[in-house]
Design a protein around this motif. Structure first.
Motif, PDB file in Angstrom:
ATOM      1  N   PRO A  14      80.799  29.945  25.845  1.00  0.00           N
ATOM      2  CA  PRO A  14      80.258  29.421  27.107  1.00  0.00           C
ATOM      3  C   PRO A  14      79.676  28.015  26.992  1.00  0.00           C
ATOM      4  N   LYS A  17      74.290  24.337  30.123  1.00  0.00           N
ATOM      5  CA  LYS A  17      73.918  23.079  30.765  1.00  0.00           C
ATOM      6  C   LYS A  17      72.477  22.668  30.479  1.00  0.00           C
ATOM      7  N   LEU A  79      85.701  34.056  31.341  1.00  0.00           N
ATOM      8  CA  LEU A  79      84.549  33.980  32.251  1.00  0.00           C
ATOM      9  C   LEU A  79      84.083  32.541  32.428  1.00  0.00           C
ATOM     10  N   GLU A  80      84.118  31.773  31.375  1.00  0.00           N
ATOM     11  CA  GLU A  80      83.734  30.365  31.438  1.00  0.00           C
ATOM     12  C   GLU A  80      84.642  29.625  32.418  1.00  0.00           C
ATOM     13  N   GLN A  82      86.475  30.921  34.836  1.00  0.00           N
ATOM     14  CA  GLN A  82      86.315  31.478  36.180  1.00  0.00           C
ATOM     15  C   GLN A  82      85.034  31.037  36.866  1.00  0.00           C
ATOM     16  N   THR A  83      84.022  30.696  36.109  1.00  0.00           N
ATOM     17  CA  THR A  83      82.729  30.326  36.699  1.00  0.00           C
ATOM     18  C   THR A  83      82.446  28.834  36.623  1.00  0.00           C
ATOM     19  N   ARG A  84      83.395  28.082  36.135  1.00  0.00           N
ATOM     20  CA  ARG A  84      83.219  26.628  36.029  1.00  0.00           C
ATOM     21  C   ARG A  84      83.020  26.043  37.423  1.00  0.00           C
ATOM     22  N   ALA A  85      81.994  25.242  37.562  1.00  0.00           N
ATOM     23  CA  ALA A  85      81.713  24.651  38.879  1.00  0.00           C
ATOM     24  C   ALA A  85      82.236  23.243  38.985  1.00  0.00           C
TER      25      ALA A  85
END
Length: 85
Positions: A14, A17, A79-80, A82-85
């Motif tokens: 992951p 930030k 998951l990383e 899929q959740t990347r903004a």
């Protein structure tokens, strides 16, 4: 579930930030955390006062960790993405 020895997937896959010890800008996905021992794949600061809240909140679970390290890396990497903004 107990944390798997010599895995380190949650310290690699992951992105993080927020600032953490030895990584004031966080870390990119697939980058080894500076606090992860590259040989043993164990966190050098686990359980210490400066262990990041982000890491404290991550609990081992078969849904994230799979049956082995390779599965954990695949799951957490997916998951990383899929959740990347």
């Amino acid at each position: 579930m107990e944390c798997r020895e010599s895995c380190g997937a949650c310290c690699i896959a992951p992105s993080i930030k927020q600032a953490m010890p030895n990584m004031p800008s966080g870390k990119a996905a697939d980058e080894l955390c500076a606090n992860l021992d590259p040989v043993s794949l164990q966190c050098r600061i686990w359980g210490q006062q400066d262990y990041p809240d982000f890491c404290r909140g991550f609990q081992p679970d078969v849904d994230f960790c799979g049956e082995n390290r390779d599965q954990a890396m695949q799951i957490l990497s997916l998951l990383e993405v899929q959740t990347r903004a």
